[in-house]
Design an enzyme around this catalytic site. Structure first.
Site, PDB file in Angstrom:
ATOM      1  N   HIS A  66      -6.444   2.499 -10.266  1.00 17.47           N
ATOM      2  CA  HIS A  66      -7.225   2.701  -9.055  1.00 17.47           C
ATOM      3  C   HIS A  66      -7.134   4.156  -8.593  1.00 17.47           C
ATOM      4  O   HIS A  66      -6.048   4.725  -8.550  1.00 17.47           O
ATOM      5  CB  HIS A  66      -6.699   1.818  -7.921  1.00 17.47           C
ATOM      6  CG  HIS A  66      -6.523   0.378  -8.290  1.00 17.47           C
ATOM      7  ND1 HIS A  66      -5.588  -0.427  -7.690  1.00 17.47           N
ATOM      8  CD2 HIS A  66      -7.163  -0.399  -9.204  1.00 17.47           C
ATOM      9  CE1 HIS A  66      -5.648  -1.642  -8.207  1.00 17.47           C
ATOM     10  NE2 HIS A  66      -6.594  -1.652  -9.132  1.00 17.47           N
ATOM     11  N   TYR A 129       4.832   4.051  -2.162  1.00 25.22           N
ATOM     12  CA  TYR A 129       3.926   5.196  -2.144  1.00 25.22           C
ATOM     13  C   TYR A 129       3.580   5.582  -0.710  1.00 25.22           C
ATOM     14  O   TYR A 129       3.256   4.759   0.126  1.00 25.22           O
ATOM     15  CB  TYR A 129       2.666   4.973  -2.982  1.00 25.22           C
ATOM     16  CG  TYR A 129       1.973   3.648  -2.852  1.00 25.22           C
ATOM     17  CD1 TYR A 129       0.757   3.539  -2.196  1.00 25.22           C
ATOM     18  CD2 TYR A 129       2.518   2.494  -3.433  1.00 25.22           C
ATOM     19  CE1 TYR A 129       0.104   2.331  -2.108  1.00 25.22           C
ATOM     20  CE2 TYR A 129       1.873   1.283  -3.342  1.00 25.22           C
ATOM     21  CZ  TYR A 129       0.657   1.200  -2.662  1.00 25.22           C
ATOM     22  OH  TYR A 129       0.003  -0.008  -2.558  1.00 25.22           O
TER      23      TYR A 129
END
Length: 466
Positions: A66, A129
């Site tokens: 992605h 993240y």
């Protein structure tokens, strides 16, 4: 323990960080994000606003590939992963792949438009993240994907994908040949129909051009129509520049609304979205007592226009990514001093022109070129003087040059003092000396064009009598 290092990869902007682990009998500790140290080593100051964690209980879980419209710093809190990144940005590196095995001692900075994926190599892996934009349905519509199994990518998965845990959505992403690259962040030109705005549009043909009547910087609601997360640079070429009108009650209010309040709105937007803001400044922020003005000279405006420009400069200087481009005596496509003098010459008029105000002309094509140079070369943020190069002249000198270029006698221009010219007129105070030092912009590698050459070309291209 090792040292903190930041290393480049084959994908532009994709960086691998080696993170020191501080351990003892109790376990280990690490600085997963340390702004001061990491930015000093070359990591962008990307301004994370959200932290996400993906927990994977089993080996072989595969997630991706992605690409989102934001930057992120990915790392592992526990366990290990095989990570792969694919550049899905438009450009020469589109489709390029980098793979890295990540444990707690490794992190990767992933720039906007580079697709991210991983496969777990140990049970109970926690993948973390940091991102610099908040998730939203609108943002998700900008995602770009590529198929994990695309043979063109050549990713050597440690665990074959047919044996891995993969979502149905990830299995059905398009092959690289069918991927639409993620478009780069845009440039916005505010005041795109002005003299400078038109010159900027020639250099930035893909920019979002904002101009009246459809857009008015002084209307706050107009700013909400732009998705600022997709903007990289704002160039504010809009200003209230009617120097004499600014001294009237109505003009004073308009000058402050346009040159200060509206600029403050742009500054807030630029700060919030990590956008580079380019603001046009003026020699009118000075009183003109110095023969040559440097970038660090304190403000000393004589009139309302100069006061509002100085206030706008002060506001923009607080934006982390800013260029304040200070200029003077601007000449471009539109009504200006040189065009007026050329028209008067064609009509045989003998003008009276001020001869005790001094400066240099700035042609908008050269000014636009300087802006593109500063932004494009990542020059140090701050204030830069930009004008044409060459000797300092008076308005009367320039008018005489125009008359000479039009084939007339230079003596047809009659010099007069500013005091005499302004007798009986409601004129705002003007600086006597407007010349700006050019050493700083030249030190960046930019060379301003010579005024005499630019003037010759400009006058030759003017229609007769216009």
């Amino acid at each position: 323990m090792g040292e903190l290092t930041v290393k480049r990869t084959a994908i532009p902007g994709l960086l691998v960080l080696d993170l020191p682990l501080h351990g003892d009998a109790r376990g280990w500790f690490k600085e997963n994000w340390q702004r001061e140290k990491m930015t000093a080593l070359g990591l962008p100051d990307f301004g994370p606003v959200q932290n996400n964690v993906s927990f994977n209980p089993q080996v072989g879980v595969a997630r991706g590939i992605h690409a989102e419209p934001w930057d992120k710093l990915v790392s592992v809190a526990t366990g290990r992963v095989f990570g792969a990144w694919v550049d899905l940005r438009a450009g020469d590196s589109f489709g390029r792949v980098v793979t890295v095995e990540l444990g707690p001692d490794t992190a990767v900075f992933v720039p906007r438009g580079v697709a991210n994926c991983y496969q777990t190599l140990e049970p109970d892996t926690a993948y973390s993240y940091l991102v610099n934009d908040h998730w939203s349905p609108e943002a998700k519509a900008s995602y770009t994907f590529v198929n994990l199994a695309d043979p063109q990518l050549g990713i050597d998965w440690p665990i074959p994908l047919e044996q891995a845990e993969v979502s149905e959505a990830d299995r059905n992403h398009p092959m690289l040949a069918d991927v639409v690259p993620m478009a780069p962040r845009r440039t916005v030109i505010v005041g795109a129909n002005g003299q400078l705005g038109r010159a900027l549009r020639l250099l930035y043909p893909d920019a979002i051009a904002l101009a009246r009547p459809g857009f008015d910087l002084s209307r706050p609601d107009d700013l909400t129509r732009i998705r600022w997360a997709d903007v990289e640079t704002i160039i504010n070429a809009s200003a209230f520049t009617a120097v004499d009108a600014a001294e009237t009650p109505e003009g004073r209010r308009t000058a402050w609304a346009t040159n200060v309040e509206a600029v403050a709105r742009l500054a807030r937007i630029a700060t919030e979205h990590r956008i580079t803001l380019v603001q046009m400044s003026s020699d009118y922020v000075f009183d003109g007592t110095a023969d040559l003005h440097t970038e660090d000279e304190p403000f000393s405006p004589l009139g309302v226009y100069g006061q509002t420009k100085a206030a706008g400069d002060a506001i923009v200087s607080t934006v982390p990514r800013h260029y304040i481009v200070r200029t003077s005596w601007v000449i471009g496509d539109g009504k200006n001093f040189v065009a007026t003098m050329a028209m008067l010459a064609d009509k045989g008029v003998r003008p009276t022109v001020v001869d005790d105000q001094y400066g240099r002309l700035t042609f908008t094509d050269d000014l636009a070129r300087a802006i593109r140079h500063l932004v494009g070369t990542d020059a140090a943020y701050g204030v830069y003087n930009v004008t044409g190069d060459g000797p300092v002249q008076s308005w009367a000198d320039i008018a005489a040059d125009v008359y000479g270029l039009k084939g007339h006698d230079r003596a047809e221009v009659t010099p007069v003092s500013a005091q005499e010219y302004g007798r009986g007129k409601d004129l705002a105070p003007r600086p006597v000396h407007s010349a700006l030092a050019l050493d700083k912009i030249k030190a960046t590698g930019f060379r301003p064009a010579a005024v005499d050459e630019s003037l010759r070309t400009y006058v030759a291209d003017l229609p007769i009598g216009s």
